[in-house]
Write an enzyme that holds these catalytic residues in place. Structure first.
Site, PDB file in Angstrom:
ATOM      1  CB  CYS A  69       0.854  30.815 -70.444  1.00 12.57           C
ATOM      2  SG  CYS A  69       1.825  31.775 -71.579  1.00 12.57           S
ATOM      3  NE  ARG A  98      -5.011  28.769 -69.696  1.00 17.04           N
ATOM      4  CZ  ARG A  98      -5.844  29.481 -68.950  1.00 17.04           C
ATOM      5  NH1 ARG A  98      -6.967  28.941 -68.540  1.00 17.04           N
ATOM      6  NH2 ARG A  98      -5.559  30.709 -68.609  1.00 17.04           N
ATOM      7  CD1 TRP A 106      -1.003  31.123 -77.942  1.00 18.67           C
ATOM      8  CD2 TRP A 106      -0.607  33.240 -77.357  1.00 18.67           C
ATOM      9  NE1 TRP A 106      -1.519  31.943 -78.921  1.00 18.67           N
ATOM     10  CE2 TRP A 106      -1.285  33.240 -78.587  1.00 18.67           C
ATOM     11  CE3 TRP A 106      -0.244  34.466 -76.789  1.00 18.67           C
ATOM     12  CZ2 TRP A 106      -1.624  34.411 -79.268  1.00 18.67           C
ATOM     13  CZ3 TRP A 106      -0.572  35.634 -77.468  1.00 18.67           C
ATOM     14  CH2 TRP A 106      -1.258  35.594 -78.692  1.00 18.67           C
ATOM     15  CG  ASN A 161      -1.198  32.921 -67.864  1.00 19.18           C
ATOM     16  OD1 ASN A 161      -0.986  33.575 -68.895  1.00 19.18           O
ATOM     17  ND2 ASN A 161      -2.407  32.589 -67.471  1.00 19.18           N
ATOM     18  N   GLY A 162       0.991  35.561 -68.048  1.00 22.57           N
ATOM     19  CA  GLY A 162       0.746  37.000 -67.913  1.00 22.57           C
ATOM     20  C   GLY A 162       1.841  37.775 -68.621  1.00 22.57           C
ATOM     21  CD  GLU A 192     -19.226  34.494 -83.961  1.00 21.40           C
ATOM     22  OE1 GLU A 192     -18.549  35.516 -83.778  1.00 21.40           O
ATOM     23  OE2 GLU A 192     -18.921  33.402 -83.457  1.00 21.40           O
ATOM     24  CE  LYS A 210     -17.248  30.610 -84.037  1.00 19.66           C
ATOM     25  NZ  LYS A 210     -16.559  31.812 -83.565  1.00 19.66           N
ATOM     26  CD  GLU A 235     -12.020  31.596 -83.820  1.00 18.47           C
ATOM     27  OE1 GLU A 235     -13.206  31.723 -84.186  1.00 18.47           O
ATOM     28  OE2 GLU A 235     -11.674  31.667 -82.632  1.00 18.47           O
ATOM     29  CG  HIS A 284     -19.930  53.268-100.176  1.00 18.29           C
ATOM     30  ND1 HIS A 284     -20.229  54.457-100.804  1.00 18.29           N
ATOM     31  CD2 HIS A 284     -21.116  52.742 -99.776  1.00 18.29           C
ATOM     32  CE1 HIS A 284     -21.538  54.649-100.757  1.00 18.29           C
ATOM     33  NE2 HIS A 284     -22.100  53.625-100.150  1.00 18.29           N
ATOM     34  CE  LYS A 293     -13.143  28.305 -75.516  1.00 15.66           C
ATOM     35  NZ  LYS A 293     -14.065  28.624 -76.615  1.00 15.66           N
TER      36      LYS A 293
HETATM   37  C1  AGP Z   1     -14.179  33.223 -81.034  1.00 14.34           C
HETATM   38  O1  AGP Z   1     -14.383  32.048 -81.715  1.00 14.34           O
HETATM   39  C2  AGP Z   1     -12.871  33.433 -80.444  1.00 14.34           C
HETATM   40  N1  AGP Z   1     -12.257  32.305 -79.939  1.00 14.34           N
HETATM   41  C3  AGP Z   1     -12.662  34.739 -79.704  1.00 14.34           C
HETATM   42  O2  AGP Z   1     -13.020  35.758 -80.548  1.00 14.34           O
HETATM   43  C4  AGP Z   1     -13.349  34.922 -78.337  1.00 14.34           C
HETATM   44  O3  AGP Z   1     -14.725  35.073 -78.497  1.00 14.34           O
HETATM   45  C5  AGP Z   1     -12.721  36.155 -77.659  1.00 14.34           C
HETATM   46  O4  AGP Z   1     -11.346  35.937 -77.473  1.00 14.34           O
HETATM   47  C6  AGP Z   1     -13.368  36.489 -76.333  1.00 14.34           C
HETATM   48  O5  AGP Z   1     -13.156  35.491 -75.382  1.00 14.34           O
HETATM   49  P1  AGP Z   1     -14.001  35.452 -74.062  1.00 14.34           P
HETATM   50  O6  AGP Z   1     -15.431  35.264 -74.460  1.00 14.34           O
HETATM   51  O7  AGP Z   1     -13.463  34.295 -73.290  1.00 14.34           O
HETATM   52  O8  AGP Z   1     -13.803  36.759 -73.363  1.00 14.34           O
END
Ligand code: AGP
Length: 607
Positions: free
Chosen positions: A2, A27, A74, A100-101, A481, A485, A488, A504, A602
């Site tokens: 949020c 965000r 969010w 927010n929270g 990673e 990606k 995501e 396995h 984000k």
């Molecule tokens: C990665 O592309 C993501 N958006 C996500 O995994 C991100 O790395 C994770 O939420 C951690 O965020 P931060 O680095 O702001 O703590």
């Protein structure tokens, strides 16, 4: 997650609220709304979905108001809906709140204080406006102090009231919030980007501090409503430039910025060509004689960077190291003490689980070092030591340049500790430092050499439902990673596997044409990974190999993506580049919202 914006000023606040909300879009959100004073009454506009929808609802209704609050939501408690969107208004229509929270005791507060009241939404936030109404005693700061003492959890709150037509109130505990000083008025916001260009300085709120913001004045109070002084910080322009330049997406711009991000991150760690981290880390006596364990704690991609760090601290510095997911670590009983170095990695510096994990490590007396991109963020502020990555502002939800910068810090830190502990010295140390300093150039070459080939490969793969990423050792960390990606931003189901683990169980999922992307740069295990590629090819998989030039002929059945030579310890910085491109181009072909993938935020400020 949020986003909060608020303004009190001379001009019409609504355009500033809308601009602030659009800058907070990154965000992540699924509904948005604003509340403002219309004469002596509260007005509230909300809409589900994109800001465009909110814009339409206020278009014909733009009022000249000097005060308002806005919110991008969010969803956590209650689905995305009109009723659950913020702001929430008290039953007597005197108080409006954005939050927010998470208020963890929202249900018990409702049962205890309002047993016979029906609530308009399913949110944890709505109870706050009911509490403000119930406990209002004619003094708003005292009322906020009283109400926040009832709340468990994390919150950043923006509040306006018909009782105070010229004052905006806010408070924060565990969620980010700033109060900012501007020429056209004063602001509150979740982060500085929302007020960039309108404000010159800002204050960070924390620990339940309360703030009363007026057009020409900002006053601060502690959580007992006692007046306090706070230090203003300047808003630094270059960290906030918010321009996609000629790129279609922030993600592409940010991938292209990786050489600079890594160069800028490494630069302050060197003095006269010598690596020097003295001012960023515990003293060398501790690192040499007392340090017995390193834990690296983070979420998502930052955790994946941590997995690379884990391997290097063990291989180079010879210190027992464990990388852990923050949401798991925070509820564990970790074996750490004053001889442990606990490293927390976060781009945003706000991630709720990482912050909670950091607090646990502090309780257990570990030395806390964070690797953070956003200056003065909560994680940075609460750490004993901070090394800032200098990736610049990262807007795309999918991290690229921040991840690459985190790797650079981990390389430098592991080499620095290795030298102090004399586990890597002489020629080997000098050689690795040389390679480290060449990395920005090598990343540029990787971008230039791999982009168009990967774009073509994306054409073959973008209609797939499943993909696999495999590797061993550091290459496995990179494949995790790559897989994240892919999920995501292109919404293709994917998994990453330690290459030797496939048979396995997972190999039963391989079908004719299933893409398997193998990262294999480690001389000691490349033959093994190639054998694993053979196994999946025999079952119909379409394989791609990401490797150094010298190993490119080790397969004749796969597409090969060649990355420039570097020390095997640093290969992750290069092999990740084609994987980022692959997810980007597949997402583009699938018509996905690349910079703001669905359901994602984000900054993950709730657990
Ligand atoms: C990665 O592309 C993501 N958006 C996500 O995994 C991100 O790395 C994770 O939420 C951690 O965020 P931060 O680095 O702001 O703590």
């Amino acid at each position: 997650m949020c986003g909060i914006i608020g303004m009190v000023g001379v001009k019409n606040a609504i355009p500033y609220l809308m601009e602030g909300l659009s800058r907070l879009e990154y965000r992540g959100y699924d509904s948005a709304g604003i509340a403002f004073l219309n004469g002596n009454q509260l007005a509230c506009k909300k809409a589900l979905g994109k800001l465009e929808n909110l814009r339409k609802t206020i278009q014909n209704d733009a009022r000249n108001t000097n005060i308002g609050i806005g919110h991008t939501r969010w969803a956590t408690h209650g689905k995305p809906s009109f009723d659950n969107a913020h702001p929430h208004i008290s039953p007597n229509a005197k108080f409006a709140v954005v939050h927010n929270g998470i208020i963890e005791n929202a249900d018990s507060l409702k049962n205890e204080h309002f047993p016979n009241t029906s609530f308009a939404s399913q949110t944890d936030t709505e109870v706050i406006v009911h509490l403000l109404q119930k406990y209002y005693n004619g003094n708003m700061v005292q009322t906020v102090s009283c109400v926040q003492k009832l709340l468990l959890g994390s919150y950043a709150l923006g509040i306006i009231s018909t009782e105070y037509p010229n004052t905006l109130f806010c408070t924060a505990k565990g969620s980010p919030l700033i109060a900012a000083v501007g020429e056209v008025g004063n602001f509150i916001a979740s982060d500085v980007s929302a007020v960039f260009g309108y404000a010159s300085g800002y204050y960070n709120l924390s620990n339940g501090e309360i703030c009363a913001v007026q057009e020409n004045d900002i006053k601060f109070f502690n959580n007992d409503a006692v007046c306090i002084e706070k230090q203003i910080e300047p808003i630094i322009a270059d960290a906030l430039i918010n321009d996609k330049q000629s790129f279609e997406h922030y993600m592409m711009l940010e991938m292209m910025q990786q050489p600079d991000a890594v160069r800028n991150t490494l630069e302050p760690l060197f003095i006269n060509g010598e690596m020097c981290l003295d001012s960023f880390v515990p003293d060398s006596h501790f690192l040499k004689n007392s340090l017995s364990k390193i834990v690296i704690v983070a979420c998502g991609s930052a955790y994946h960077a941590g997995l690379v760090g884990e391997r290097l601290f063990e291989d180079l510095a010879r210190v027992e190291t464990k990388a852990q997911i923050a949401s798991e670590f925070r509820y564990s009983n970790p074996i750490i003490n004053q001889n442990t170095l606990a490293i927390f990695i976060s781009q945003s510096g706000e991630t709720a689980d990482t912050l909670a994990a950091l607090r646990l490590a502090k309780l257990k007396n570990a030395k806390v070092l964070s690797i953070v991109n956003v200056r003065s963020s909560a994680i940075a502020n609460e750490s004993d030591y901070v090394i800032y990555t200098k990736a610049g502002r990262e807007v795309a939800v999918a991290t690229t340049k921040a991840y690459s910068s985190q790797l650079a810090v981990l390389y430098a830190l592991s080499l620095y500790i290795s030298k102090i502990r004399q586990s890597v010295e002489g020629e080997m140390y000098d050689g690795l430092i040389k390679q480290l300093l060449c990395l920005p150039q090598k990343i540029s070459e990787t971008i230039i050499n791999t982009q168009s080939l990967v774009k073509c490969l994306a054409q073959h793969f973008y209609t797939q439902n499943d993909m696999y990423f495999i590797g061993r050792q550091l290459d496995f960390a990179v494949s995790m990673e790559g897989s994240l990606k892919c999920k995501e931003i292109s919404y293709i189901h994917s998994e990453s596997y330690a290459a030797g683990e496939l048979k396995h169980g997972t190999i039963s999922l391989i079908e004719q044409g299933t893409p398997v992307i193998a990262v294999a740069t480690d001389e000691t295990v490349i033959g093994k990974t190639v054998s694993n590629m053979r196994e999946v090819e025999a079952r119909g998989a379409k394989t791609v190999l990401v490797t150094f030039e010298k190993y490119k002929d080790c397969t004749d059945k796969s597409e090969v993506i060649v990355i420039p030579e570097t020390a095997s310890q640093f290969s992750a910085s290069l092999s990740v580049i084609p994987l980022q491109f692959l997810s980007y181009y597949m997402a583009k072909l699938r018509g996905c919202d690349i910079d703001k993938p669905k359901n994602l935020a984000k900054s993950v400020t709730v657990e």
